[in-house]
Scaffold this motif. Sequence first.
Motif, PDB file in Angstrom:
ATOM      1  N   MET A   1    -104.361  -9.429   5.258  1.00 26.57           N
ATOM      2  CA  MET A   1    -103.469 -10.526   4.886  1.00 26.57           C
ATOM      3  C   MET A   1    -103.122 -10.417   3.404  1.00 26.57           C
ATOM      4  N   ASP A   2    -101.851 -10.694   3.092  1.00 21.37           N
ATOM      5  CA  ASP A   2    -101.379 -10.523   1.721  1.00 21.37           C
ATOM      6  C   ASP A   2    -100.688 -11.800   1.264  1.00 21.37           C
ATOM      7  N   VAL A   3    -101.031 -12.268   0.063  1.00 21.86           N
ATOM      8  CA  VAL A   3    -100.365 -13.408  -0.557  1.00 21.86           C
ATOM      9  C   VAL A   3     -99.639 -12.893  -1.792  1.00 21.86           C
ATOM     10  N   THR A   4     -98.313 -12.972  -1.768  1.00 20.21           N
ATOM     11  CA  THR A   4     -97.507 -12.501  -2.885  1.00 20.21           C
ATOM     12  C   THR A   4     -96.912 -13.694  -3.627  1.00 20.21           C
ATOM     13  N   ILE A   5     -97.097 -13.697  -4.928  1.00 23.96           N
ATOM     14  CA  ILE A   5     -96.583 -14.780  -5.773  1.00 23.96           C
ATOM     15  C   ILE A   5     -95.142 -14.474  -6.163  1.00 23.96           C
ATOM     16  N   ILE A   6     -94.280 -15.465  -6.019  1.00 18.53           N
ATOM     17  CA  ILE A   6     -92.888 -15.367  -6.472  1.00 18.53           C
ATOM     18  C   ILE A   6     -92.755 -16.336  -7.639  1.00 18.53           C
ATOM     19  N   GLU A   7     -92.762 -15.792  -8.832  1.00 25.62           N
ATOM     20  CA  GLU A   7     -92.819 -16.585 -10.056  1.00 25.62           C
ATOM     21  C   GLU A   7     -91.436 -17.072 -10.465  1.00 25.62           C
ATOM     22  N   THR A   8     -91.361 -18.342 -10.852  1.00 19.27           N
ATOM     23  CA  THR A   8     -90.153 -18.886 -11.482  1.00 19.27           C
ATOM     24  C   THR A   8     -90.590 -19.468 -12.814  1.00 19.27           C
ATOM     25  N   SER A   9     -90.726 -18.596 -13.798  1.00 21.80           N
ATOM     26  CA  SER A   9     -91.339 -18.981 -15.074  1.00 21.80           C
ATOM     27  C   SER A   9     -90.513 -20.014 -15.822  1.00 21.80           C
ATOM     28  N   GLY A  10     -89.182 -19.999 -15.632  1.00 15.22           N
ATOM     29  CA  GLY A  10     -88.339 -20.953 -16.340  1.00 15.22           C
ATOM     30  C   GLY A  10     -88.638 -22.397 -15.986  1.00 15.22           C
ATOM     31  N   LEU A  11     -89.131 -22.629 -14.776  1.00 23.48           N
ATOM     32  CA  LEU A  11     -89.477 -23.980 -14.340  1.00 23.48           C
ATOM     33  C   LEU A  11     -90.984 -24.181 -14.219  1.00 23.48           C
ATOM     34  N   GLY A  12     -91.747 -23.135 -14.481  1.00 32.85           N
ATOM     35  CA  GLY A  12     -93.198 -23.250 -14.418  1.00 32.85           C
ATOM     36  C   GLY A  12     -93.730 -23.422 -13.011  1.00 32.85           C
ATOM     37  N   ASP A  13     -93.068 -22.788 -12.038  1.00 29.08           N
ATOM     38  CA  ASP A  13     -93.442 -22.949 -10.641  1.00 29.08           C
ATOM     39  C   ASP A  13     -93.695 -21.609  -9.967  1.00 29.08           C
ATOM     40  N   SER A  47     -93.647 -19.864  -5.867  1.00 29.60           N
ATOM     41  CA  SER A  47     -93.516 -19.852  -4.410  1.00 29.60           C
ATOM     42  C   SER A  47     -94.402 -18.728  -3.895  1.00 29.60           C
ATOM     43  N   TYR A  48     -94.649 -18.718  -2.594  1.00 28.22           N
ATOM     44  CA  TYR A  48     -95.562 -17.727  -2.032  1.00 28.22           C
ATOM     45  C   TYR A  48     -95.010 -17.152  -0.731  1.00 28.22           C
ATOM     46  N   LEU A  49     -95.184 -15.841  -0.570  1.00 25.74           N
ATOM     47  CA  LEU A  49     -94.924 -15.146   0.689  1.00 25.74           C
ATOM     48  C   LEU A  49     -96.275 -14.689   1.225  1.00 25.74           C
ATOM     49  N   VAL A  50     -96.666 -15.212   2.382  1.00 20.90           N
ATOM     50  CA  VAL A  50     -97.949 -14.872   2.986  1.00 20.90           C
ATOM     51  C   VAL A  50     -97.659 -14.051   4.236  1.00 20.90           C
ATOM     52  N   SER A  51     -98.227 -12.853   4.314  1.00 26.14           N
ATOM     53  CA  SER A  51     -97.885 -11.957   5.426  1.00 26.14           C
ATOM     54  C   SER A  51     -99.120 -11.275   6.001  1.00 26.14           C
ATOM     55  N   ALA A  52     -98.999 -10.936   7.288  1.00 26.93           N
ATOM     56  CA  ALA A  52    -100.048 -10.187   7.990  1.00 26.93           C
ATOM     57  C   ALA A  52     -99.450  -9.633   9.274  1.00 26.93           C
ATOM     58  N   HIS A  59     -97.321 -36.093   0.287  1.00 32.52           N
ATOM     59  CA  HIS A  59     -97.691 -34.723  -0.061  1.00 32.52           C
ATOM     60  C   HIS A  59     -98.751 -34.156   0.888  1.00 32.52           C
ATOM     61  N   VAL A  60     -98.549 -32.897   1.285  1.00 33.37           N
ATOM     62  CA  VAL A  60     -99.551 -32.205   2.097  1.00 33.37           C
ATOM     63  C   VAL A  60     -99.935 -30.891   1.440  1.00 33.37           C
ATOM     64  N   SER A  61    -101.129 -30.410   1.755  1.00 34.96           N
ATOM     65  CA  SER A  61    -101.582 -29.078   1.375  1.00 34.96           C
ATOM     66  C   SER A  61    -101.796 -28.278   2.655  1.00 34.96           C
ATOM     67  N   TYR A  62    -101.765 -26.955   2.516  1.00 33.22           N
ATOM     68  CA  TYR A  62    -101.921 -26.087   3.679  1.00 33.22           C
ATOM     69  C   TYR A  62    -103.108 -25.143   3.464  1.00 33.22           C
ATOM     70  N   VAL A  63    -104.095 -25.247   4.341  1.00 33.65           N
ATOM     71  CA  VAL A  63    -105.269 -24.367   4.270  1.00 33.65           C
ATOM     72  C   VAL A  63    -104.956 -23.106   5.077  1.00 33.65           C
ATOM     73  N   LEU A  64    -104.973 -21.968   4.413  1.00 32.18           N
ATOM     74  CA  LEU A  64    -104.700 -20.689   5.055  1.00 32.18           C
ATOM     75  C   LEU A  64    -105.977 -20.155   5.706  1.00 32.18           C
ATOM     76  N   ARG A  65    -105.882 -19.888   7.007  1.00 31.78           N
ATOM     77  CA  ARG A  65    -107.023 -19.333   7.736  1.00 31.78           C
ATOM     78  C   ARG A  65    -106.635 -17.983   8.320  1.00 31.78           C
ATOM     79  N   ASP A  66    -107.571 -17.038   8.269  1.00 34.48           N
ATOM     80  CA  ASP A  66    -107.301 -15.705   8.810  1.00 34.48           C
ATOM     81  C   ASP A  66    -107.525 -15.701  10.325  1.00 34.48           C
ATOM     82  N   ALA A  67    -107.419 -14.535  10.926  1.00 29.47           N
ATOM     83  CA  ALA A  67    -107.507 -14.431  12.389  1.00 29.47           C
ATOM     84  C   ALA A  67    -108.853 -14.891  12.923  1.00 29.47           C
TER      85      ALA A  67
END
Length: 448
Positions: free
Chosen positions: A1-13, A15-20, A114-122
């Motif tokens: 499983m891979d979590v890739t950060i998509i940085e938007t430094s201008g806004l200090g935020d 996003s994430y792409l999570v793949s497997a 507001h919600v949070s998401y707990v990532l669980r593997d297989a």
Amino acid sequence: MDVTIIETSGLGDRSYLVSAEGRAAVIDPQRDIDRILDLADEKGVSITHVLETHIHNDYVTGGLELARTLGAEYVVADGDDVGFTRRAVRDGDVVDVGPMSFAVLHTPGHTHTHVSYVLRDASGSAVGVFTGGSMLHGTTGRTDLVDDDDTVELTHAQYHSVRRLAHELGDDVEVYPTHGFGSFCSATPASGDSSTIGDERQNNPALTNDEQTYVDQLLAGLGAYPAYYAHMGVINTEGPAPVDLSLPEPVDPAELRRRIDSGEWVVDLRSRTAFAAGHLAGTFGFELSTQFATYLGWLYRWGAPMTLVGEDRDQILSARRELARIGVDKVTGSAAGDISSLAGGDALQSYRVAAFDDLAGALDRDEVTVLDVRQTTEFDGGHIRGALNIPLHELLARRDEVPAGEVWVHCGSGYRASIACSLIERADRSVVLIDDAFDKAPESALVS
């Protein structure tokens, strides 16, 4: 499983792409979704789900357009009354993405829903949690963006939400917040680029303080936030229009001058020193840097037509992308090239650039005004003796308070001061930009 950060430094935020295993989910995407589509192509994965932690106050989401473009399932909290079709989730729901899943936790505080998401593997093990504006790295999301009357209630809720995350998740679970990397959605500056639940147990104020201490400190530390935030929630709730990142229509020097003279927003994107050396009278200087969208959006008259002036096409396209992220879509023209050519024969204006060492001598002259455009809390922490403090975000409404004559303008680094110089420049003022770090100000000139 891979979590890739998509940085938007201008806004200090982030996003994430999570793949497997060829499938992917995206969490809290920014509006310019081409970055995400390109990343998914590069990784050879198919995005099947798009998840939002909350209705954002600091940027226009790309979630709806991304989901529609790809036919992906769009996941938004059940409590959000939105104007589009989505999968509404609530506490305890699970979003199944094949080899991985996301468990929904209701974590109010930054917003009510507001919600949070707990990532669980297989295997079902929790490996990460996407916390949006709840638990951040060494801090929490601010709680005053919904309604002033709700702030205290939401601050208490934020405390309990962070405590719940720490209680239900193990120390080795990675924490992936959306805000906190320079965003004004953060209650206080975040610390570090990565963190775990174990790290947060040691460093997060919601976990190291009792409830009332946490609440009192968070409320006492809340400062001003950008005015454009008032529009983001409305746009995101209704459903943003598809993004337009094309080059605004080019305009010639005569039309450029007409727009300036009619009072339209004509924004010069060049560096602050280039602007100081020569610019078109009546233009506003907003150097295209990491703070560009935040401060332009803060000062911009919402919905007003805007023309961008830059060194080249790429600079203008980059600025349009930054503006699209905060919903500034009425960009009606552009002019690129040598500034003298764009002037169409008119004389350029200029002003002096100096350092804090240069100010020391000027302070002895009674006719000199020092304008400090930092926020009030910064000013109260130490300032130049006799300085006039007008925070940058208040300057358009208060610029008549700035005296005529010689005005030296400073902030913490030079960036905000450069914008201020372009806002107050007029025939009876001799503006000097202090393009320098405030910590270099001579001690003899400081009042603590």
